[in-house]
Design a protein around this motif. Structure first.
Motif, short mmCIF file in Angstrom:
data_model
loop_
_atom_site.label_atom_id
_atom_site.label_comp_id
_atom_site.label_asym_id
_atom_site.label_seq_id
_atom_site.Cartn_x
_atom_site.Cartn_y
_atom_site.Cartn_z
N ASN A 140 36.23 37.65 37.69
CA ASN A 140 35.65 38.97 37.45
C ASN A 140 34.12 38.96 37.48
O ASN A 140 33.51 40.00 37.64
CB ASN A 140 36.10 39.52 36.09
N GLY A 197 43.18 51.49 33.12
CA GLY A 197 42.56 51.74 34.42
C GLY A 197 41.06 51.56 34.31
O GLY A 197 40.52 51.48 33.20
N PHE A 225 36.36 40.30 29.15
CA PHE A 225 37.73 39.81 29.28
C PHE A 225 38.47 39.95 27.95
O PHE A 225 39.63 40.39 27.93
CB PHE A 225 37.72 38.35 29.73
N ASN A 261 43.89 41.79 36.27
CA ASN A 261 43.67 40.42 35.80
C ASN A 261 44.01 40.28 34.32
O ASN A 261 44.67 39.33 33.91
CB ASN A 261 42.21 40.03 36.01
N SER A 262 43.56 41.26 33.52
CA SER A 262 43.81 41.13 32.08
C SER A 262 45.28 41.42 31.77
O SER A 262 45.81 40.89 30.80
CB SER A 262 42.86 41.99 31.27
N ASP A 296 41.29 32.76 35.57
CA ASP A 296 41.41 34.09 36.21
C ASP A 296 40.24 34.98 35.82
O ASP A 296 39.73 35.75 36.63
CB ASP A 296 42.72 34.78 35.77
N ASN A 304 44.31 31.64 32.18
CA ASN A 304 43.75 32.97 31.92
C ASN A 304 42.23 32.95 31.99
O ASN A 304 41.61 33.85 32.54
CB ASN A 304 44.19 33.48 30.55
N ILE A 310 41.12 45.57 39.90
CA ILE A 310 41.47 44.15 39.93
C ILE A 310 41.18 43.51 38.57
O ILE A 310 41.97 42.74 38.04
CB ILE A 310 40.69 43.43 41.05
N GLU A 311 40.03 43.89 37.97
CA GLU A 311 39.67 43.37 36.66
C GLU A 311 40.74 43.74 35.62
O GLU A 311 41.16 42.91 34.82
CB GLU A 311 38.32 43.94 36.24
N GLY A 322 39.37 43.43 27.48
CA GLY A 322 40.43 43.76 28.43
C GLY A 322 41.79 43.32 27.91
O GLY A 322 42.78 44.03 28.04
N LEU A 323 41.83 42.14 27.28
CA LEU A 323 43.09 41.63 26.73
C LEU A 323 43.61 42.54 25.62
O LEU A 323 44.81 42.60 25.37
CB LEU A 323 42.90 40.22 26.18
N LEU A 378 33.48 37.69 47.83
CA LEU A 378 34.17 38.90 47.42
C LEU A 378 35.11 39.39 48.52
O LEU A 378 36.26 39.75 48.26
CB LEU A 378 33.15 40.00 47.06
N ILE A 430 47.74 40.47 33.77
CA ILE A 430 48.40 39.21 34.13
C ILE A 430 48.24 38.22 32.98
O ILE A 430 49.18 37.55 32.58
CB ILE A 430 47.81 38.62 35.43
N GLU A 445 37.56 46.97 42.78
CA GLU A 445 37.12 45.85 41.95
C GLU A 445 37.46 46.09 40.48
O GLU A 445 37.89 45.18 39.78
CB GLU A 445 35.61 45.61 42.10
N TRP A 492 27.35 47.24 41.49
CA TRP A 492 27.20 45.89 40.95
C TRP A 492 25.78 45.55 40.58
O TRP A 492 25.55 44.66 39.76
CB TRP A 492 27.72 44.86 41.97
N ARG A 512 38.07 37.34 48.57
CA ARG A 512 38.95 37.58 47.41
C ARG A 512 39.75 38.86 47.62
O ARG A 512 40.93 38.93 47.25
CB ARG A 512 38.10 37.68 46.14
N LEU A 513 39.12 39.90 48.20
CA LEU A 513 39.81 41.17 48.40
C LEU A 513 40.64 41.15 49.68
O LEU A 513 41.54 41.97 49.85
CB LEU A 513 38.81 42.32 48.48
#
Lengths: 348, 331
Positions: free
Chosen positions: A75, B64, A310, B78-79, A71, A68, B74-75, A313-314, A258, B81, B71, A273, A261-262
């Motif tokens: 990002n 979302g 991250f 990722n979380s 992964d 994890n 995808i982020e 996000g979790l 990038l 997953i 991008e 960005w 990756r895409l």
């Protein structure tokens, strides 16, 4: 480090300027005591990062999992790779807001080259070359016409992005050759992805470049006092031009990673960005006015940002709330040392 | 000693948390939308939560990015997953850029479907279209028939207001409409005009239609720009009650015209049903209840899958005076 921000005394070290520009002064400085080291910006960042990690592993059982975490690095690693040379540029009192647009233009160029049958090595070279050309363009405009870089790169930000839109429209380029996905999706060893390993290696290179070479000392010298640097024999224009080219080249490299990756290119690639990249640099303790900052600071800030987003996000925190938290964190982390310094220096 | 105690208690806390999460729901579905804060997707989430309630052992994670970028999605994926969800149902910002990350998700044992806006075949198992071209064509003619009856019944002249002559979707739908037209003996197609999806051109074309076809009863506009412009033109020309406008449009833009009477009814997909169906399909995939050719969508029925895993949910949903206000607040 002599050039890192220390908490009790943020900017008042005028004698550093001359010492740095002569190039041999680092060893002459009084060696940093343990107390000073503990009070440094980087140590402060490291503490916060550690706290974030502990909080994250309490908040979510999925955080401390090697895969994890691996992964999660995807990002932010491409942004972090651009943040390294950008830190040097900002220390040198310049800025490049066009980095994300350079990524888009480089990606479009690679997409067309792939359509015409270019192989992986050629694509890598094309991506970086387009980046170098864009950086050269920025650098020449800034140094030759002496226009502030923020103005020039706001312009080229739209210019490079606009070119990508004109070239590609609403189309997509995805005829990348087999094996191209290695750059952005491959692994070197176990959980260490190609991207992440590359970032670690580049961070070491940039650390040595900024903190242990004459090139790095010149960067600080120009950032602290461009006129003084000029009169002590530094070719200020050429140095800045080189840094713009360096930033362009790394934006090109980020474009390769990038795009790989895409697995596809659209003109909207890497939209927005530039601000996250600059945030990483500023959070890392690089003075936005130039003159101070360190690569290890930026290195830690990259992970701090990455782990915070991250971790949130979790917990499925909505992105809008996430950007509020990151914004608040940036202000708090920047404001805390300033307030602390004021508290320590108050008349007793 | 203190360190050991801290470690032990933190491990315990982590274990308790894992256990409580595992008990919360057996099946966790990540519903990934193009961006948060869009009415259409909030409505889809409403449907997804309805499905979760009905199934009982499902937790829907509605998530979302903040802006509609690949991008960002995808982020978010990722979380999901990392959280080891059981299924991901995504409305994609990019058909191609999401394929690598979704392939990775599938490799880690997660079921992936796309809905509304699809991803490449390699990135998902099923793609759920809100509707299909034949169903859309048929619905437009069905609505024209309803409107013709409202305009007095008997033989009725109808006209089509489309977008551009080169618009692929529009041309397919017009062809499908022409296919079912013979089943409606009372309807007589007199003209097809093009408003190029521009409000002013659509408006002028409609006025042209009203002038050149005095017996016109119905204008069918399968475009959200055209239908609004046509309704406005009918109203401005004082033809309300004599000529009705119908087709495909958005409730928020048409609620006023339904009230004024220029539009009797119109159709568009129902986002609530879409979120519901996407959740049902994800659940059935996880539970192994889907075959290569069909999968159940709960109260909506059974989705038939083609060789590429594409499915059509249902015919477009009809909006009229009875429900348009409720949906106008959503999208």
């Amino acid at each position: 480090m002599d050039n890192s921000r220390t908490i009790p005394n943020t900017a008042q070290d005028p004698d550093n300027t001359l010492n740095n520009s002569t190039g041999s002064a680092v060893s002459k400085l009084p060696s940093t005591s343990i107390k000073q080291r503990l009070m440094s910006w980087e140590f402060f960042l490291l503490l916060i990062t550690a706290a974030v990690c502990v909080a994250n592993s309490f908040a979510s059982p999925y955080f401390l999992d090697p895969w994890n975490l691996s992964d999660a690095t995807f990002n932010f690693v491409e942004k972090a790779i651009v943040a390294l040379p950008l830190a040097l540029l900002i220390i040198c009192r310049e800025i490049d807001l066009s980095v994300a647009s350079i990524i888009a233009l480089a990606s479009v160029a690679m997409g067309y080259a792939a359509q015409w049958g270019a192989d992986n090595t050629t694509l890598l070279i094309i991506g970086i070359s387009v980046g170098i050309c864009c950086g050269l363009f920025n650098g020449l405009l800034v140094t030759h016409f002496a226009i502030p870089s923020i103005v020039i790169t706001i312009g080229t930000m739209s210019l490079f992005r606009g070119l990508s839109y004109i070239l590609l429209g609403d189309q997509v380029l995805k005829d990348y050759p087999a094996g191209f996905d290695y750059f952005g999706q491959g692994y070197v060893y176990w959980v260490f992805s190609v991207e992440f390993t590359l970032f670690l290696a580049l961070a070491v290179v940039f650390y040595l470049l900024l903190h242990h070479t004459n090139f790095g000392r010149r960067t600080y010298a120009i950032g602290k006092n461009p006129t003084g640097a000029f009169y002590s024999g530094i070719n200020v224009k050429r140095h800045r031009l080189l840094l713009f080219i360096l930033v362009g080249a790394f934006a090109g490299l980020a474009a390769v990673l990038l795009t790989s990756r895409l697995g596809s290119t659209r003109p909207t690639i890497a939209l927005g960005w530039e601000l996250s990249i600059i945030t990483m640099v500023v959070l890392g303790g690089v003075n936005i006015m130039g003159g101070s900052g360190s690569i290890h600071g930026v290195f830690i800030a990259v992970f701090l940002m990455g782990f915070v987003t991250f971790g949130l996000g979790l917990l499925n925190v909505p992105g809008i709330v996430m950007s509020i938290i990151v914004g608040a964190m940036l202000i708090a982390v920047i404001a805390c040392p300033v307030l602390l310094a004021r508290y320590l220096q108050r008349p007793r | 000693m203190v360190f050991k105690k801290v470690m032990a208690s933190s491990l315990l806390a982590a274990a308790v948390m894992t256990a409580s999460l595992a008990h919360a729901a057996d099946v966790r579905v990540g519903l990934v939308v193009k961006a948060l804060g869009i009415g259409f997707f909030e409505a889809a989430n409403k449907g997804a939560q309805e499905a979760a309630k009905e199934l009982g052992d499902v937790e829907v994670i509605y998530t979302g990015p903040t802006s509609t970028t690949a991008e960002g999605q995808i982020e978010v994926i990722n979380s999901l997953i990392a959280q080891k969800v059981d299924a991901i149902a995504v409305s994609a910002n990019d058909t191609d850029a999401l394929v690598p990350i979704l392939k990775k998700a599938q490799k880690r044992g997660i079921k992936v479907i796309s809905w509304d806006s699809g991803v490449g075949k390699a990135g998902r198992q099923i793609h759920l279209n809100p509707s299909s071209n034949p169903l859309i064509g048929e619905m437009n003619i069905k609505l024209a028939d309803v409107a013709a009856k409202a305009a007095g019944g008997g033989k009725a002249d109808i006209a089509i207001l489309s977008a551009t002559p080169t618009s692929t979707n529009q041309n397919i739908w017009i062809d499908e409409m022409k296919k079912v037209l013979p089943n409606y003996a009372n309807l007589n197609l007199v003209a097809t005009v093009y408003g190029d999806d521009l409000a002013d051109k659509s408006y002028r074309e409609t006025i042209g239609l009203l002038k050149s076809h005095p017996n016109l009863k119905v204008i069918v506009a399968p475009t959200s720009v055209g239908i609004v412009a046509a309704a406005q033109a009918v109203k401005d020309q004082g033809k309300i009650g004599k000529v009705f406008v119908t087709g495909l449009g958005l409730p928020s833009e048409l609620a006023g015209h339904v009230k004024s009477g220029a539009v009797k009814s119109f159709a568009i997909w129902n986002p609530i049903d879409l979120g519901y169906a996407a959740t049902m399909i994800s659940y059935n995939l996880v539970k192994g209840k889907a075959t290569a050719s069909e999968v159940s969508m709960g109260r909506i029925g059974t989705a038939k899958l083609d060789a590429d895993g594409n499915a059509a949910m249902a015919e477009p949903f009809i909006y009229d005076a009875s429900n348009v206000d409720e949906f106008a607040e959503i999208f």
